[in-house]
Write an enzyme that holds these catalytic residues in place. Structure first.
Site, short mmCIF file in Angstrom:
data_model
loop_
_atom_site.label_atom_id
_atom_site.label_comp_id
_atom_site.label_asym_id
_atom_site.label_seq_id
_atom_site.Cartn_x
_atom_site.Cartn_y
_atom_site.Cartn_z
CG HIS A 240 -1.88 -1.13 1.26
ND1 HIS A 240 -3.04 -1.13 0.52
CD2 HIS A 240 -1.84 -2.32 1.90
CE1 HIS A 240 -3.69 -2.27 0.73
NE2 HIS A 240 -2.98 -3.01 1.56
CD GLU A 241 5.94 2.82 3.34
OE1 GLU A 241 5.51 2.12 4.29
OE2 GLU A 241 7.03 3.39 3.36
NE ARG A 242 8.23 -1.14 -0.91
CZ ARG A 242 8.81 -2.25 -0.50
NH1 ARG A 242 8.51 -3.41 -1.05
NH2 ARG A 242 9.71 -2.22 0.46
#
Ligand SMILES: Cc1cc2nc3c(=O)[nH]c(=O)nc-3n(C[C@H](O)[C@H](O)[C@H](O)COP(=O)(O)OP(=O)(O)OC[C@H]3O[C@@H](n4cnc5c(N)ncnc54)[C@H](O)[C@@H]3O)c2cc1C
Length: 378
Positions: A240-242
């Protein structure tokens, strides 16, 4: 092609919020750091911090296309510090709680994070472990109905203002990836301290901190999922972060080109506006072509996610491409601004400073290349 009137309505809401509640303050926040409790409460009131999260916990319960619209609009923020702080709240510190957390954790931390009543941070990196996440030393030792946390975390975005951290710690010395726990750590517990607010090259509107943990007693019920599964959950959370860096990188690149074209039209050199120089226009075209490719890799990933497919390889490719492209465009646009591009008060200079981190944070370029190589079978 992918967006209907409902998506465009969300787009307008986010854009208006950025134009009225964020961008007018960015110059000030670059000096002082954005006040996240105030900002997030306003975003929470509009439902913007929980676009994909369940309505049961205050989210909007929408899909990845709506999330993409939100992230694309964040790219219009005049400084990546604030968009990063927001993404920590929506895509870095809370996805694991939503996916693997107990009802208690969702009610106590996810709901207030979505409402903007609590500020969150993700605490993985340490002084001796960044790219090699499994090398972390922060320890969580079971002590009755608590875990005692000891260690340090470095470069933690929102770390100074956070009410809770989603923290990865080692729970045993066994080798392998089943020796970790992912914990929700409230920052008002004894033994927690902010060692230092770090002085960064860019992202100056966000706070980034060194944090210390000295026998911090975290209730056992604050463990996300099962003990031993923290590493795996954090690897999933990293997706999700990437991904969240991709849509905003596309918008940021387009905005940099727009403001630079404006400059080229105004600036007369050797008797003609710079915009008439074919070499400069063609350079812009090369970037536009790459931006379009990144946009459609992003939409391809969204289609995969909507279909429930694993997009780890594609997300890693997108993150690698976004980091390189945003840096390349920022550097080239500074060049086209001439001396003005090197003056701190110009937005392009801020973009240049901010863009550098995209190839370092959330998995550096080299780490992305390793993931892609492994998943490509070589
Ligand atoms: C502004 C900012 C905000 C951040 N926010 C957070 C946050 O909120 N939470 C958090 O947990 N972390 C955060 N980080 C940390 C970030 O994720 C790490 O900096 C990143 O993972 C790299 O780790 P490192 O700095 O320890 O570099 P290192 O791991 O020391 O790596 C140094 C360089 O070596 C390269 N390298 C590593 N291994 C290899 C290899 N095998 N082959 C070739 N090259 C290699 C790396 O790619 C990198 O370029 C943040 C960092 C910054 C700068």
């Amino acid at each position: 092609m992918y967006f209907n009137e409902e998506h465009q309505a969300l787009r307008r809401t986010v854009r208006k919020f950025i134009d009225t509640e964020i961008n007018p303050y960015m110059d000030q926040w670059e000096q002082t750091t954005a006040p996240l409790h105030e900002l997030f409460k306003k975003m929470g009131d509009l439902g913007l911090l929980g676009i994909r999260y369940e309505e049961k916990y205050g989210g909007m319960g929408l899909d990845y296309w709506f999330e993409t619209v939100f992230l694309e609009e964040l790219g219009h923020i005049a400084g990546m510090g604030v968009s990063t702080a927001i993404c920590v709240q929506t895509h870095m510190a809370t996805p694991a709680i939503a996916e693997f957390g107990s009802e208690y954790l969702k009610e106590t931390y996810l709901r207030p994070a979505i409402a903007g009543e609590m500020v969150s941070a993700i605490a993985v990196t340490e002084p001796d472990a960044g790219s090699d996440v499994a090398a972390i030393k922060t320890r969580a030792r079971r002590d009755g109905d608590h875990y005692l946390i000891n260690g340090s975390k470095l470069y933690i975005t929102n770390g100074v203002q956070a009410d809770f951290l989603t923290l990865l710690a080692r729970t045993s010395d066994e080798p392998g990836h089943h020796s970790f726990g992912l914990f929700v750590v409230p920052t008002n517990l004894p033994g927690f301290s902010v060692g230092k607010k770090l002085d960064k090259v860019g992202l100056r509107s966000s706070d980034t901190a060194l944090l210390h943990f000295d026998d911090v007693p975290v209730p056992a019920q604050n463990l996300i999922g099962q003990e031993g599964e923290g590493f795996i959950m954090q690897m999933k959370q990293f997706q999700h972060e990437r991904f969240c860096t991709l849509p905003s990188a596309v918008t940021m690149c387009e905005d940099m080109i727009k403001m630079t074209m404006e400059h080229l039209r105004q600036r007369v050199v050797f008797g003609k506006p710079l915009a008439t120089r074919q070499v400069l226009r063609h350079r812009m075209v090369d970037w536009l072509t790459e931006i379009e490719a990144l946009r459609h890799l992003t939409y391809h990933i969204v289609r995969m996610k909507q279909a429930g497919q694993d997009a780890t390889r594609e997300v890693s490719m997108g993150k690698l491409m976004a980091g390189r492209l945003v840096r390349n465009v920022a550097d080239g646009c500074v060049q086209m601004h001439g001396g003005m591009g090197f003056i701190n008060e110009t937005l392009i200079a801020r973009c240049f400073r901010d863009s550098r981190v995209l190839s370092i944070g959330a998995g550096a370029d080299e780490v992305m290349s390793e993931v892609i190589a492994r998943l490509s079978g070589f």
